[in-house]
Design a protein around this motif. Structure first.
Motif, short mmCIF file in Angstrom:
data_model
loop_
_atom_site.label_atom_id
_atom_site.label_comp_id
_atom_site.label_asym_id
_atom_site.label_seq_id
_atom_site.Cartn_x
_atom_site.Cartn_y
_atom_site.Cartn_z
N LEU A 642 -21.69 -0.75 -3.26
CA LEU A 642 -21.02 0.19 -2.35
C LEU A 642 -19.88 1.20 -2.49
N SER A 643 -19.85 1.89 -1.96
CA SER A 643 -18.20 3.11 -1.82
C SER A 643 -18.54 3.21 -0.43
N TYR A 644 -16.90 3.26 0.12
CA TYR A 644 -16.83 3.23 1.11
C TYR A 644 -14.63 3.50 1.03
N MET A 645 -14.89 3.59 1.96
CA MET A 645 -12.92 3.45 2.07
C MET A 645 -11.83 2.37 2.89
N SER A 646 -10.79 2.27 2.06
CA SER A 646 -10.60 1.12 2.16
C SER A 646 -10.03 1.36 3.49
N GLU A 647 -9.75 -0.67 4.31
CA GLU A 647 -9.54 -1.22 5.67
C GLU A 647 -7.65 -1.49 5.25
N TYR A 648 -7.27 -1.51 4.48
CA TYR A 648 -5.91 -1.74 4.09
C TYR A 648 -4.65 -1.46 4.72
N GLU A 649 -3.91 -1.59 4.51
CA GLU A 649 -2.82 -0.72 5.19
C GLU A 649 -2.06 -0.05 4.09
N GLY A 650 -1.75 0.77 4.03
CA GLY A 650 -0.88 1.30 3.46
C GLY A 650 -2.02 2.38 3.02
N PRO A 651 -1.66 3.76 1.81
CA PRO A 651 -2.17 4.64 1.60
C PRO A 651 -3.68 4.46 1.70
N PRO A 652 -4.12 5.57 1.60
CA PRO A 652 -5.74 5.41 2.12
C PRO A 652 -6.12 5.73 0.34
N MET A 653 -7.13 4.05 0.30
CA MET A 653 -7.58 4.55 -1.01
C MET A 653 -9.91 4.17 -0.67
N VAL A 654 -10.13 4.58 -2.08
CA VAL A 654 -11.92 4.57 -2.15
C VAL A 654 -11.96 3.65 -2.47
N VAL A 655 -12.88 3.06 -1.95
CA VAL A 655 -13.27 1.37 -2.77
C VAL A 655 -14.63 1.87 -3.36
N VAL A 656 -14.99 1.18 -4.71
CA VAL A 656 -15.94 0.89 -5.14
C VAL A 656 -16.74 -0.22 -5.56
N SER A 657 -17.37 -1.75 -4.80
CA SER A 657 -17.26 -2.45 -4.99
C SER A 657 -18.84 -2.70 -5.73
N VAL A 658 -18.85 -3.75 -6.82
CA VAL A 658 -20.05 -4.01 -7.17
C VAL A 658 -20.47 -5.81 -7.81
N GLN A 659 -21.76 -5.93 -6.94
CA GLN A 659 -21.85 -7.37 -6.18
C GLN A 659 -22.58 -7.16 -7.31
#
Length: 729
Positions: A642-659
Motif C-alpha cells: 500500500l501507499s498512502y498519506m500518513s494520518e499522524y499529527e505533525g509534518p506530512p509523511m508518505v507511507v509505504v506498507s508491506v504486509q
C-alpha cells in the motif's frame, strides 16, 4: 444448793396440788348429790381432818372473809389479817387470787375457790418440814466437799512430787548441757507427756552432741585449710611478685585512693625511669601525667570512671622522669575491700609509640591505596561472602548511577541483568579458579540503562588464608561494543557493497549478452510481422512473442540501470515508481512461491525527495523478507503493498506498507530485528543485515521504519518518508 431446794419445794407443791384437787372434787360430788350444806360440812370436816400433809401439814377451808370453816384446831376464827414471818398478809393475798381463778383452777399456793359455797380450799405445811430434807442434804454436801478438798490437797502434793521430780531431773540435765556436758540423759519412768518430753529431750541432746562433734571436726578441717590457704597465699604472693617483676614491658602500679604509689614493678621502672624506692609511699601518680592534663582534672576523671564503670581505659601522653613524653595506653581497675568499697587502684600502662607509628603508616598506606582506587577510571567494588556490597569507588558510582550510601549493604545481584543466576555463575567460577579475567557481563544502571562491562574478579583472603570477600574491577565497554557493532556493520556493508558491485558487473554483463540476441530477435520479428498479411492466422501468437520481448527488454534495461554504481542522487520522485520497479523484478518469483500480490498504490501522492535506486533496494529487501516469511506457512499466502498519506499529527509523511500473512515475529525478538547480524533464518539463507541497511537508508532520507507483528498473524513494515513540503531540496 438453791436449785436443789427449789426442786424439793416444787415436788411438795405438786403433792399439795393433787390433794386440793381431790378435796375440790369431793365438794363437787356432794353438791351434785344435792346433799345439804350442813350435812356436807359435817362430812367434809371428818374427811378433811383425816387428811395429813407430811408430818405437820393439813387441809383447811376458809371463806372469802377470812373465816376458817374447817380447820383441825381453829375452826370459826377469822385469820384475814394474818402475816408471815416477813410481815406479808398472805391470807388476804390468797383470798384475792383465789376469787380471781376460774372454777376448778388451782392457784400458786394450792387454793382453788369453790364458788357455790364461797369456800377456798387450802392445803399447806410448815416451811421447816419442807426444807428439812434440804437442810440435811446441804449438811451432807458440805461434809462431802470438805472431804474432797482434803483428798485434792493430798493428791496435789503427791502429783506435784510425781511431776516435779522428772522436771527437776530435766532441769539438772539442761544445766549440765549448758555447761558443755552432753553425756547426761533424762531418765524416763512413764509414757505420759513428761516421759515423751524426756525422750524428745534425750533425742535433742543426742543430735546436739552429733552436731557438736561434726562442728568440731569441721572447725579442725577448716583450721587445717586455713593453714594450707596461708601457705598458698604466700606462694601466690611470691608468684605475683615474680610476675610483677618479670613484666618488664608493662608498667604495673598500685595506688591508694588518693593516687599515692604503693607498688611499682620493674616494668614501671623501665617505662617511667623512676626507681621503686623513689616512688613507693613517696610520690603521687601525677608525676607521670602531663601538667596540662593535670590542670584539666584528668586524674579525677580517671578515678571517677574507674569507680562508676569498674574499669577505665584511655590513650594519653605520659611523662618520664627525664621529662620526655610518649603515647601510652592506660587501664585502671579498682581495689576493693570485703564490703565492696574502693580503697585504691591498679594501673597498667604500656608504651604505644611503635603502635602509633604503625597505625600512622597503615593509615597513610590506606589513604594512598584509596586515592589510587578512587582515581581509577575502572570501577572497583567488593562484596562479603553473602554477596552484599561493602565498597565501591567513584568510577563505579558513575558507572551505575548510584551513590555509595545507596549501594552499600545491598546484594550485588540486583545490579546484574541476569540477576541472582549471574551471581551464582560468578561464584562458581571463583570457587574453581579463585579469579577470572576478561569476563563479559551486563549491569543495570539506576536510570534503567544497560552497561556492558569487562571485569576481572577474584577472592580476598585474610592472614589465615581464609576467604573473607570477593572483589572485582569493572571496565565499561559499552561504547567499545557499540563501535565494534558499527565496525562490523560497516565491514558487512562493505562486503555487501562488494557483492552488489560484483552483482552489478555480472548483471551488466548478462544484460549486455542478453541484449544482443534480443535486438536480433526483435529485428527479425519486426520484419516477419511487417511482411505478413493482417489476416495471417499465427499473427496473434507472433504479437505475444513481441510483447514478451518488450518485457525482457524492460527487465534488461532496468538491470542495467540498477547495476550502475552511482552515488546517491536525491531528487523529487514518485514513491510508487521504485515500488513498481521492485515488483517487476520480484513478481514472477512471488508467483512461483504461490504468493498472491495485492497492490493498492495511491495515484495522487505528493512527491518525496530521495534516491530511486536506494528506495528500490529497500522495497526489494522488504518483499524478499515477506516472501521468506510466507514460505514456512501452509495457509493462504498474500503480499499486500500500500501507499498512502500518513494520518499522524505533525509534518506530512508518505507511507509505504508491506504486509505479509507469514508466521510473524516473536515478541522477544521484535526489538532486535533492526540490529546488525540478527537473523532468525537458517544458516546460509540470511546475513542479518537486510533490515539494518534498510533502516540506515530510510534514516538518510529523513524518514523512519516501523514494524508491527503478532506471532501467528503476520507482519507489517511501514516506510514513512517526508513529503516534499518537509523534505530535502
Amino acid at each position: 444448793m438453791q436449785r436443789f431446794g427449789k426442786a424439793l419445794k416444787n415436788a411438795s407443791d405438786e403433792n399439795l396440788e393433787h390433794l386440793v384437787r381431790g378435796v375440790y372434787s369431793i365438794c363437787k360430788v356432794n353438791q351434785a348429790m344435792a346433799q345439804g350444806k350442813e350435812q356436807m360440812v359435817h362430812f367434809l370436816d371428818e374427811e378433811i381432818r383425816g387428811i395429813k400433809v407430811g408430818d405437820t401439814g393439813y387441809v383447811y377451808v376458809i371463806d372469802s372473809k377470812g373465816v376458817l370453816k374447817i380447820h383441825p384446831a381453829r375452826e370459826g376464827e377469822n385469820i384475814l389479817d394474818s402475816r408471815d414471818s416477813s410481815g406479808f398478809e398472805y391470807i388476804r393475798a390468797m383470798i384475792k387470787d383465789a376469787l380471781a381463778l376460774e372454777n376448778g383452777q388451782v392457784g400458786t399456793i394450792r387454793y382453788p375457790c369453790f364458788r357455790p359455797w364461797n369456800w377456798i380450799i387450802v392445803a399447806g405445811t410448815y416451811e421447816d418440814e419442807i426444807y428439812h430434807s434440804l437442810y440435811e442434804t446441804e449438811r451432807f454436801i458440805i461434809l462431802m466437799g470438805l472431804t474432797a478438798l482434803a483428798l485434792v490437797f493430798l493428791l496435789t502434793i503427791t502429783l506435784s512430787k510425781a511431776l516435779t521430780r522428772p522436771i527437776q531431773e530435766l532441769t539438772d540435765v539442761t544445766t549440765k548441757m549448758i555447761e558443755g556436758d552432753l553425756s547426761e540423759r533424762v531418765i524416763t519412768r512413764s509414757a505420759d507427756e513428761i516421759g515423751i518430753l524426756g525422750v524428745s529431750f534425750n533425742r535433742m541432746i543426742g543430735q546436739l552432741q552429733s552436731y557438736t562433734s561434726e562442728l568440731e571436726r569441721m572447725v579442725e578441717a577448716r583450721t587445717e585449710e586455713l593453714k594450707e590457704s596461708r601457705e598458698k597465699y604466700r606462694d601466690i604472693s611470691r608468684f605475683l611478685n615474680n610476675v610483677l617483676d618479670s613484666a618488664t614491658v608493662y608498667a604495673i602500679m598500685a595506688l591508694d585512693f588518693y593516687g599515692n604509689i604503693i607498688e611499682f614493678n620493674r616494668g614501671a621502672e623501665n617505662l617511667f625511669g623512676w626507681k621503686k624506692d623513689e616512688v613507693i609511699n613517696n610520690k603521687n601518680i601525677s608525676i607521670t601525667i602531663l601538667p596540662e592534663d593535670r590542670r584539666k582534672g584528668i586524674q579525677e576523671e580517671m578515678s571517677k570512671r574507674t569507680i562508676t564503670e569498674g574499669v577505665c581505659e584511655l590513650e594519653m601522653y605520659r611523662v618520664r622522669k627525664n621529662g620526655a613524653h610518649f603515647p601510652a595506653h592506660t587501664t585502671i581497675t579498682p581495689i576493693k575491700d570485703p564490703s565492696g568499697n574502693a580503697t585504691g587502684f591498679v594501673e597498667l600502662v604500656s608504651d604505644i609509640t611503635l603502635r602509633k607509628a604503625l597505625e600512622k603508616e597503615l593509615r597513610e598506606t590506606k589513604e594512598f591505596l584509596e586515592n589510587i582506587m578512587e582515581s581509577s577510571v575502572d570501577g572497583i567494588l567488593t562484596t562479603d561472602l553473602k554477596g552484599k556490597m561493602t565498597y565501591q569507588n567513584r568510577a563505579m558510582e558513575e558507572m551505575l548511577g548510584y551513590t555509595r550510601e545507596e549501594i552499600l549493604g545491598t546484594h550485588i545481584s540486583r545490579y546484574y541483568v541476569r540477576g541472582i543466576q549471574q551471581a551464582r555463575d560468578i561464584m562458581s567460577l571463583l570457587r574453581k579458579s579463585e579469579r577470572t579475567e576478561n569476563y563479559e557481563m551486563e549491569l543495570k544502571r539506576k536510570d534503567g540503562g544497560i552497561v556492558s562491562i569487562l571485569t576481572s574478579l577474584f577472592l580476598l583472603r585474610d592472614e589465615e588464608d581464609k576467604v573473607i570477600a570477593t572483589a572485582g574491577i569493572f571496565k565499561d565497554i559499552t561504547k567499545q561494543k557499540r563501535l565494534e557493532a558499527r565496525l562490523k556493520a560497516t565491514q558487512a556493508s562493505l562486503v555487501e557493497a562488494s557483492k552488489m558491485r560484483a552483482l552489478g558487473e555480472l548483471v551488466a554483463g548478462v544484460a549486455h549478452e542478453l541484449n544482443n540476441p534480443l535486438m536480433a530477435s526483435q529485428t527479425i520479428l519486426h520484419v516477419i510481422l511487417k511482411n505478413l498479411p493482417q489476416d495471417f492466422p499465427e499473427r496473434e501468437r507472433l504479437e505475444i512473442i513481441r510483447k514478451c520481448n518488450d518485457r525482457i527488454e524492460k527487465i534488461v534495461e532496468h538491470l542495467r540501470e540498477f547495476s550502475r554504481q552511482t552515488r546517491p542522487e536525491f531528487k523529487e520522485i514518485d514513491v510508487n515508481q521504485p515500488i513498481e520497479n521492485a515488483l517487476i523484478i520480484t513478481r514472477q518469483q512471488l508467483l512461483n512461491h504461490n504468493i498472491s500480490i495485492v497492490r493498492r498504490l495511491s495515484e495522487d501522492l505528493p512527491k518525496v525527495i530521495g534516491d530511486s535506486n536506494q528506495l528500490e533496494q529497500v522495497f526489494l529487501n522488504l518483499i524478499s523478507n515477506a516472501r521468506d516469511a510466507m514460505d514456512e506457512i501452509t495457509g493462504p499466502r498474500e503480499l499486500t503493498i500500500l501507499s498512502y498519506m500518513s494520518e499522524y499529527e505533525g509534518p506530512p509523511m508518505v507511507v509505504v506498507s508491506v504486509q505479509d500473512t507469514g508466521q510473524g515475529i516473536p515478541e522477544e525478538n521484535l526489538n532486535k530485528v533492526l540490529e546488525p547480524f540478527f537473523s532468525t533464518k537458517p544458516v546460509g539463507k540470511g546475513t542479518g543485515l537486510g533490515l539494518s541497511l534498510c533502516f540506515g537508508i530510510i534514516e538518510a532520507h529523513g524518514g523512519r521504519l516501523e514494524i508491527e507483528s503478532q506471532y501467528g498473524n503476520g507482519t507489517e513494515v511501514r516506510v514513512l518518508l517526508p513529503a516534499k513540503a518537509s523534505g530535502k531540496e
